[in-house]
Design a protein around this motif. Sequence first.
Motif, PDB file in Angstrom:
ATOM      1  N   ALA B 348       0.740  -7.352   7.316  1.00 12.45           N
ATOM      2  CA  ALA B 348       0.600  -7.165   5.956  1.00 12.45           C
ATOM      3  C   ALA B 348       1.693  -6.610   5.159  1.00 12.45           C
ATOM      4  O   ALA B 348       1.899  -7.229   4.086  1.00 12.45           O
ATOM      5  CB  ALA B 348      -0.531  -5.853   5.674  1.00 12.45           C
ATOM      6  N   ALA B 349       2.459  -6.037   5.723  1.00 13.39           N
ATOM      7  CA  ALA B 349       3.770  -5.568   5.264  1.00 13.39           C
ATOM      8  C   ALA B 349       4.627  -6.870   4.856  1.00 13.39           C
ATOM      9  O   ALA B 349       5.231  -7.079   3.995  1.00 13.39           O
ATOM     10  CB  ALA B 349       4.647  -4.754   6.004  1.00 13.39           C
ATOM     11  N   ASP B 350       4.623  -7.892   5.874  1.00  9.25           N
ATOM     12  CA  ASP B 350       5.504  -8.904   5.827  1.00  9.25           C
ATOM     13  C   ASP B 350       4.766  -9.881   4.558  1.00  9.25           C
ATOM     14  O   ASP B 350       5.635 -10.159   3.577  1.00  9.25           O
ATOM     15  CB  ASP B 350       5.232 -10.017   6.874  1.00  9.25           C
ATOM     16  N   ARG B 351       3.446  -9.779   4.503  1.00 10.64           N
ATOM     17  CA  ARG B 351       3.133 -10.852   3.375  1.00 10.64           C
ATOM     18  C   ARG B 351       3.239 -10.216   2.251  1.00 10.64           C
ATOM     19  O   ARG B 351       3.272 -10.977   0.981  1.00 10.64           O
ATOM     20  CB  ARG B 351       1.579 -11.011   3.632  1.00 10.64           C
ATOM     21  N   LEU B 352       3.033  -8.644   1.982  1.00  8.15           N
ATOM     22  CA  LEU B 352       3.284  -8.129   0.625  1.00  8.15           C
ATOM     23  C   LEU B 352       4.764  -8.079   0.265  1.00  8.15           C
ATOM     24  O   LEU B 352       4.866  -8.363  -0.928  1.00  8.15           O
ATOM     25  CB  LEU B 352       2.946  -6.540   0.832  1.00  8.15           C
ATOM     26  N   ALA B 353       5.671  -8.464   1.203  1.00  8.02           N
ATOM     27  CA  ALA B 353       7.132  -8.370   0.815  1.00  8.02           C
ATOM     28  C   ALA B 353       7.127  -9.771   0.226  1.00  8.02           C
ATOM     29  O   ALA B 353       8.070  -9.689  -0.876  1.00  8.02           O
ATOM     30  CB  ALA B 353       8.127  -8.430   1.915  1.00  8.02           C
ATOM     31  N   ASP B 354       6.338 -10.829   0.615  1.00  6.46           N
ATOM     32  CA  ASP B 354       6.623 -12.045   0.094  1.00  6.46           C
ATOM     33  C   ASP B 354       6.115 -11.819  -1.489  1.00  6.46           C
ATOM     34  O   ASP B 354       6.404 -12.776  -2.493  1.00  6.46           O
ATOM     35  CB  ASP B 354       5.746 -12.977   0.714  1.00  6.46           C
ATOM     36  N   VAL B 444      -6.255  -5.358   4.824  1.00  7.01           N
ATOM     37  CA  VAL B 444      -5.218  -4.320   4.474  1.00  7.01           C
ATOM     38  C   VAL B 444      -4.605  -4.803   3.256  1.00  7.01           C
ATOM     39  O   VAL B 444      -4.641  -4.192   2.355  1.00  7.01           O
ATOM     40  CB  VAL B 444      -4.224  -4.430   5.621  1.00  7.01           C
ATOM     41  N   MET B 445      -4.348  -6.085   3.041  1.00  5.01           N
ATOM     42  CA  MET B 445      -3.640  -6.779   1.771  1.00  5.01           C
ATOM     43  C   MET B 445      -4.630  -6.445   0.515  1.00  5.01           C
ATOM     44  O   MET B 445      -4.021  -5.948  -0.462  1.00  5.01           O
ATOM     45  CB  MET B 445      -3.850  -8.221   1.762  1.00  5.01           C
ATOM     46  N   ALA B 446      -5.955  -6.610   0.692  1.00  5.74           N
ATOM     47  CA  ALA B 446      -6.644  -6.131  -0.452  1.00  5.74           C
ATOM     48  C   ALA B 446      -6.818  -4.744  -0.932  1.00  5.74           C
ATOM     49  O   ALA B 446      -6.921  -4.403  -1.797  1.00  5.74           O
ATOM     50  CB  ALA B 446      -8.431  -6.553  -0.062  1.00  5.74           C
ATOM     51  N   ALA B 447      -6.851  -4.009   0.156  1.00  2.00           N
ATOM     52  CA  ALA B 447      -6.551  -2.564  -0.165  1.00  2.00           C
ATOM     53  C   ALA B 447      -5.276  -2.165  -0.822  1.00  2.00           C
ATOM     54  O   ALA B 447      -5.233  -1.298  -1.608  1.00  2.00           O
ATOM     55  CB  ALA B 447      -6.806  -1.755   1.130  1.00  2.00           C
TER      56      ALA B 447
END
Lengths: 329, 454
Positions: B348-354, B444-447
């Motif tokens: 999730a952290a990887d995708r959030l960074a994007d 996790v992304m949604a949260a």
Amino acid sequence: MAAKKPAQKTNTSGEELIEHYKKMLMIRRFEEKAGQLYGMGVIGGFCHLYIGQEAVVVGLEASAKEGDSRLTSYRDHAHMLACGMDPKGVMAELTGRSGGYSRGKGGSMHMFSAEKRFYGGHGIVAAQVPIGTGLAFAEKYNGTDNVSFTYFGDGAANQGQVYEAFNMASLWKLPVVFVIENNQYAMGTSLQRASSSPELHTRGHAFMIESEAVDGMDVLAVKEAGERAVAHCRAGNGPYILGVKTYRYRGHSMSDPAKYRTREEVQKVKTERDPIDHVREMLEQGKHATTEELKAIDKDIKKVVSEAADFAQTSPEPSLDELYTDILR
Amino acid sequence: MAIQILMPALSPTMEEGTLAKWLVKEGDTVQSGDIMAEIETDKATMEFEAVDEGVIGKILVAEGTEGVAVNTAIAVLLEDGEDASATADATPAPTEQAPVEETPTVSTPAQAIASVDIPMEDIPEGTTFTSTTVREALRDAMAEEMRANEKVFLMGEEVAQYQGAYKVSQGLLDEFGDKRVIDTPITEHGFTGLAVGAAFGGLNPIVEFMTFNFAMQAMDHIINSAAKTLYMSGGQMGCPIVFRGTNGAASRVGAQHSQCYAAWYAQIPGLKVVMPYSAADAKGLLKSAIRDPNPVIFLENEMIYGTSFDVPDLEDFTVPIGKAKIWRAGDDVTLVSFGIGMKYALEAADRLADEGISAEVIDLRSLRPIDYDTLINSVKKTNRCVTIEEGFPVASIGNHLSATIMERAFDYLDAPVINCTGKDVPMPYAANLEKLALVTTDEVMAAVKQVTYR
């Protein structure tokens, strides 16, 4: 219960008999005092008395040697006294004081002595059986010839973990003496109502464990059986089971109304088979002790018990910061 | 019609394997039950038997080939009367999708997680690292501690001759012998009590539960005998013991083999509880656990046994129990997890960074004691927190962390803490339902979107 046996003539020395007598009487007087203090509200919670069963633990301790370990159920005061723990420390634990063996944090059912290798004091019926087997495992691992005396009752004998322990003890030839203290009542349920077979010493046959039935009201019979068991274990032959038949005079705990047996039944055992009377008769008949000497012993013991009771009531309660000590090392 | 012989799945979690050896050649006739090949997984080398009878028309994957995906066609079997030309029809066949194949956004557990931004605290500069699986790291930890202390022994079902149900104890019997690597009967209640007694008697047992699901049979000894005796004995009698084994969901093993016990054990005073994610933490924490004078619950996860991580090449690498690790620093939200939950947190952290959201990712590593300070300090910085775990939602670790954050950092919060957990259901068997029951990176992304109001 078998008919009253005549006092036997044995090779036992008078000195040894006197030792047995003192230890058994100490247990009885201690337990009577504990019962009294419970009635006064000085001891709380559960309190399981050993009165009537004294010959069992005293006979077995006579077959133990330095370095052997022992553990039992929640009916544990006698086992501690018999292995040499201080009556003051035991009684003060019953009253929940800082002078108790667990500094007041264990109570009647949970006491230990690393020094005397007394490993509890277990409140969960039969939990001590695998644990005692594990103590024997450690002896074998360390290459000693010490044994583990693992006591449990006729009630515990129906727990599954007993047989898990029997299997491993036999499979790995562990030096454990399993002592089934059959006092004939698991709380209020008689052996006949709970066990498909009344011969508890045969419970290890399926695991190829040698065993014998023992008269638990006769301290010398217990000691001799204990010596056979211990010799078997020390020689590396694996575990041994003693099915020791005994009788508890008092209720399961202090709050037991004892509706499950008659007063006559209890009275009959007390008058005909009392283990302490049995030793006293042997002492008198063998002229090992005079009436005065026996009286002096009684007096000495009463003094020790009375001092223990005083200590248990004057020792301070644990300090409040003890709440958070001994959770982790 | 020629039959394609496919690469078999030999365990619930196997995704690929090595075709170690062919025991048949083209032109051989095979009967049902004949052994055709040896296939090596990360756990074991297994024989592969023929199901149908016929003639081996063509071998499609040469022996010695590594990384052959499950369901890849590895040979063609000709039925009565067919000739080799029939194999032409059969050869190209694209690999069939395994039913539990994960969504493209989720990396497979067999791959190493990028370790570029993983700070290795307390490791001297210049230390070299070796890529090691979690499985090997656990074995190495036990072997090192057994070499150092002869009172340490390993006991459990299939730990010795079978080399471990999940191959974690591989090689230990050979090195330490059957006095110290002990196969037990299937008797969890009994051998747990026995090991507790051995610990009281001065030894340092490591008890392997094939899975912590089976430790429910031994719960009384873990809690009442191991955890409470030090207290009940007024400090006289300690129980230096490690209970370790797989915990949580594996893959398609149903409700009785899939529970996470993190929250259960974390509740008990007298225990220490650790649940590592990386191989380095697995090794360092297990070594610390074995040396610890207290009972330690060591929760592993089958799904990450085969995952490789960098483990420092140090003679005696330990990780302290009770200390969290910040895997990456961030400003916008704190993601806190442990064990396999870290996989979702890091993805999730990887995708959030994007997407321009900077997440701080904390691996608790220990669940008793919990390193509250690291978490609270992070929340004070990011003002937002999402917890991630695979266990049940009620009375979860995340619930407890939320309460602690509320007590200690209420004024710093810009949004309510959200707990991402497994669902409140017994684990279903069906692949689609199982996937739904587990926590996912998408959740996790949604949260995170919710707490950051994006």
